[in-house]
Design a protein around this motif. Structure first.
Motif, PDB file in Angstrom:
ATOM      1  N   GLN A  70       0.842  -1.194   0.000  1.00 18.31           N
ATOM      2  CA  GLN A  70       0.000   0.000   0.000  1.00 18.31           C
ATOM      3  C   GLN A  70       0.882   1.252   0.000  1.00 18.31           C
ATOM      4  O   GLN A  70       1.944   1.277   0.621  1.00 18.31           O
ATOM      5  N   ASP A  71       0.434   2.278  -0.715  1.00 15.51           N
ATOM      6  CA  ASP A  71       1.129   3.568  -0.798  1.00 15.51           C
ATOM      7  C   ASP A  71       2.500   3.470  -1.471  1.00 15.51           C
ATOM      8  O   ASP A  71       3.383   4.278  -1.179  1.00 15.51           O
ATOM      9  N   THR A  72       2.663   2.507  -2.371  1.00 17.59           N
ATOM     10  CA  THR A  72       3.907   2.414  -3.132  1.00 17.59           C
ATOM     11  C   THR A  72       3.945   3.527  -4.168  1.00 17.59           C
ATOM     12  O   THR A  72       2.950   3.812  -4.824  1.00 17.59           O
ATOM     13  N   ARG A  73       5.104   4.152  -4.295  1.00 14.68           N
ATOM     14  CA  ARG A  73       5.298   5.186  -5.300  1.00 14.68           C
ATOM     15  C   ARG A  73       6.293   4.688  -6.335  1.00 14.68           C
ATOM     16  O   ARG A  73       7.184   3.918  -6.021  1.00 14.68           O
ATOM     17  N   ILE A  75       8.414  -3.407 -12.836  1.00 18.64           N
ATOM     18  CA  ILE A  75       7.234  -4.268 -12.771  1.00 18.64           C
ATOM     19  C   ILE A  75       6.258  -3.824 -13.856  1.00 18.64           C
ATOM     20  O   ILE A  75       6.170  -2.640 -14.162  1.00 18.64           O
ATOM     21  N   CYS A  76       5.549  -4.778 -14.441  1.00 16.28           N
ATOM     22  CA  CYS A  76       4.638  -4.461 -15.545  1.00 16.28           C
ATOM     23  C   CYS A  76       3.270  -5.073 -15.312  1.00 16.28           C
ATOM     24  O   CYS A  76       3.155  -6.178 -14.789  1.00 16.28           O
ATOM     25  N   VAL A  77       2.241  -4.322 -15.728  1.00 17.72           N
ATOM     26  CA  VAL A  77       0.881  -4.836 -15.747  1.00 17.72           C
ATOM     27  C   VAL A  77       0.691  -5.598 -17.050  1.00 17.72           C
ATOM     28  O   VAL A  77       0.143  -6.682 -17.093  1.00 17.72           O
ATOM     29  N   ASP A  78       1.168  -5.001 -18.141  1.00 15.29           N
ATOM     30  CA  ASP A  78       1.108  -5.603 -19.467  1.00 15.29           C
ATOM     31  C   ASP A  78       2.266  -5.020 -20.275  1.00 15.29           C
ATOM     32  O   ASP A  78       3.109  -4.334 -19.723  1.00 15.29           O
ATOM     33  N   ASP A  79       2.271  -5.267 -21.572  1.00  7.74           N
ATOM     34  CA  ASP A  79       3.383  -4.801 -22.398  1.00  7.74           C
ATOM     35  C   ASP A  79       3.484  -3.280 -22.449  1.00  7.74           C
ATOM     36  O   ASP A  79       4.545  -2.731 -22.736  1.00  7.74           O
ATOM     37  N   ALA A  80       2.385  -2.589 -22.199  1.00  4.24           N
ATOM     38  CA  ALA A  80       2.370  -1.131 -22.341  1.00  4.24           C
ATOM     39  C   ALA A  80       2.490  -0.381 -21.023  1.00  4.24           C
ATOM     40  O   ALA A  80       2.816   0.795 -21.010  1.00  4.24           O
ATOM     41  N   THR A  81       2.211  -1.052 -19.911  1.00  9.84           N
ATOM     42  CA  THR A  81       2.151  -0.362 -18.621  1.00  9.84           C
ATOM     43  C   THR A  81       3.154  -0.954 -17.649  1.00  9.84           C
ATOM     44  O   THR A  81       2.954  -2.055 -17.146  1.00  9.84           O
ATOM     45  N   CYS A  82       4.245  -0.213 -17.423  1.00  9.00           N
ATOM     46  CA  CYS A  82       5.277  -0.664 -16.501  1.00  9.00           C
ATOM     47  C   CYS A  82       5.640   0.460 -15.538  1.00  9.00           C
ATOM     48  O   CYS A  82       5.413   1.629 -15.831  1.00  9.00           O
ATOM     49  N   HIS A  83       6.189   0.102 -14.402  1.00 10.59           N
ATOM     50  CA  HIS A  83       6.604   1.071 -13.398  1.00 10.59           C
ATOM     51  C   HIS A  83       7.959   0.666 -12.834  1.00 10.59           C
ATOM     52  O   HIS A  83       8.251  -0.519 -12.703  1.00 10.59           O
ATOM     53  N   TYR A  84       8.754   1.672 -12.483  1.00  6.48           N
ATOM     54  CA  TYR A  84       9.963   1.438 -11.699  1.00  6.48           C
ATOM     55  C   TYR A  84       9.630   1.759 -10.249  1.00  6.48           C
ATOM     56  O   TYR A  84       9.134   2.840  -9.943  1.00  6.48           O
ATOM     57  N   VAL A  85       9.891   0.814  -9.349  1.00  4.98           N
ATOM     58  CA  VAL A  85       9.578   1.013  -7.929  1.00  4.98           C
ATOM     59  C   VAL A  85      10.747   0.536  -7.076  1.00  4.98           C
ATOM     60  O   VAL A  85      11.626  -0.192  -7.531  1.00  4.98           O
ATOM     61  N   ASP A  86      10.722   0.927  -5.817  1.00  6.86           N
ATOM     62  CA  ASP A  86      11.694   0.451  -4.843  1.00  6.86           C
ATOM     63  C   ASP A  86      11.458  -1.042  -4.621  1.00  6.86           C
ATOM     64  O   ASP A  86      10.333  -1.450  -4.325  1.00  6.86           O
ATOM     65  N   PRO A  87      12.497  -1.869  -4.772  1.00  8.21           N
ATOM     66  CA  PRO A  87      12.303  -3.316  -4.564  1.00  8.21           C
ATOM     67  C   PRO A  87      11.727  -3.655  -3.195  1.00  8.21           C
ATOM     68  O   PRO A  87      11.057  -4.681  -3.043  1.00  8.21           O
ATOM     69  N   GLY A 117       7.704   9.400  -8.087  1.00 12.08           N
ATOM     70  CA  GLY A 117       7.025   9.870  -6.880  1.00 12.08           C
ATOM     71  C   GLY A 117       5.517   9.748  -6.925  1.00 12.08           C
ATOM     72  O   GLY A 117       4.831  10.210  -6.024  1.00 12.08           O
ATOM     73  N   PHE A 118       4.987   9.141  -7.971  1.00 12.39           N
ATOM     74  CA  PHE A 118       3.540   8.979  -8.080  1.00 12.39           C
ATOM     75  C   PHE A 118       3.113   7.649  -7.460  1.00 12.39           C
ATOM     76  O   PHE A 118       3.801   6.649  -7.607  1.00 12.39           O
ATOM     77  N   PHE A 119       1.951   7.668  -6.789  1.00 16.04           N
ATOM     78  CA  PHE A 119       1.413   6.421  -6.247  1.00 16.04           C
ATOM     79  C   PHE A 119       1.013   5.516  -7.403  1.00 16.04           C
ATOM     80  O   PHE A 119       0.488   5.982  -8.405  1.00 16.04           O
ATOM     81  N   ILE A 120       1.253   4.217  -7.254  1.00 22.65           N
ATOM     82  CA  ILE A 120       0.785   3.270  -8.260  1.00 22.65           C
ATOM     83  C   ILE A 120      -0.253   2.347  -7.647  1.00 22.65           C
ATOM     84  O   ILE A 120      -0.273   2.122  -6.440  1.00 22.65           O
ATOM     85  N   GLU A 121      -1.115   1.854  -8.523  1.00 24.60           N
ATOM     86  CA  GLU A 121      -2.248   1.041  -8.096  1.00 24.60           C
ATOM     87  C   GLU A 121      -1.779  -0.286  -7.513  1.00 24.60           C
ATOM     88  O   GLU A 121      -0.866  -0.913  -8.040  1.00 24.60           O
ATOM     89  N   GLN A 122      -2.435  -0.690  -6.430  1.00 20.88           N
ATOM     90  CA  GLN A 122      -2.147  -2.013  -5.881  1.00 20.88           C
ATOM     91  C   GLN A 122      -2.728  -3.065  -6.798  1.00 20.88           C
ATOM     92  O   GLN A 122      -3.740  -2.829  -7.451  1.00 20.88           O
ATOM     93  N   GLY A 123      -2.097  -4.202  -6.861  1.00 17.02           N
ATOM     94  CA  GLY A 123      -2.583  -5.268  -7.718  1.00 17.02           C
ATOM     95  C   GLY A 123      -1.443  -6.182  -8.098  1.00 17.02           C
ATOM     96  O   GLY A 123      -0.344  -6.089  -7.553  1.00 17.02           O
ATOM     97  N   LEU A 124      -1.716  -7.051  -9.050  1.00 17.08           N
ATOM     98  CA  LEU A 124      -0.740  -8.037  -9.471  1.00 17.08           C
ATOM     99  C   LEU A 124       0.107  -7.483 -10.604  1.00 17.08           C
ATOM    100  O   LEU A 124      -0.412  -6.943 -11.569  1.00 17.08           O
TER     101      LEU A 124
END
Length: 62
Positions: A10-13, A38-50, A17-24
């Motif tokens: 929860q509250d991962t940025r 981490i990626c939702v699909d081929d078009a939607t990926c995020h860089y986050v703190d491990p 610095g933007f919050f990203i949606e919780q999920g798989l």
């Protein structure tokens, strides 16, 4: 090939610095600067703190 499914806490940025949606998400790896990709699909990926990731491997039925 085996993919790693992860969830974000929860509250991962993301690295901007933007919050990203919780999920798989699919864990793609860690880049040279130490961000986890981490990626939702081929078009939607995020860089986050491990540290913001939780392994859900044991929750996924094969």
């Amino acid at each position: 090939m085996h993919s790693n499914n992860v969830e974000v806490k929860q509250d991962t940025r993301n690295h901007k610095g933007f919050f990203i949606e919780q999920g798989l998400y699919k864990f793609m790896g860690i880049d040279q600067s130490g961000w986890a990709l981490i990626c939702v699909d081929d078009a939607t990926c995020h860089y986050v703190d491990p540290d913001s990731l939780e392994d859900v491997e044991e929750l996924v039925e094969s």
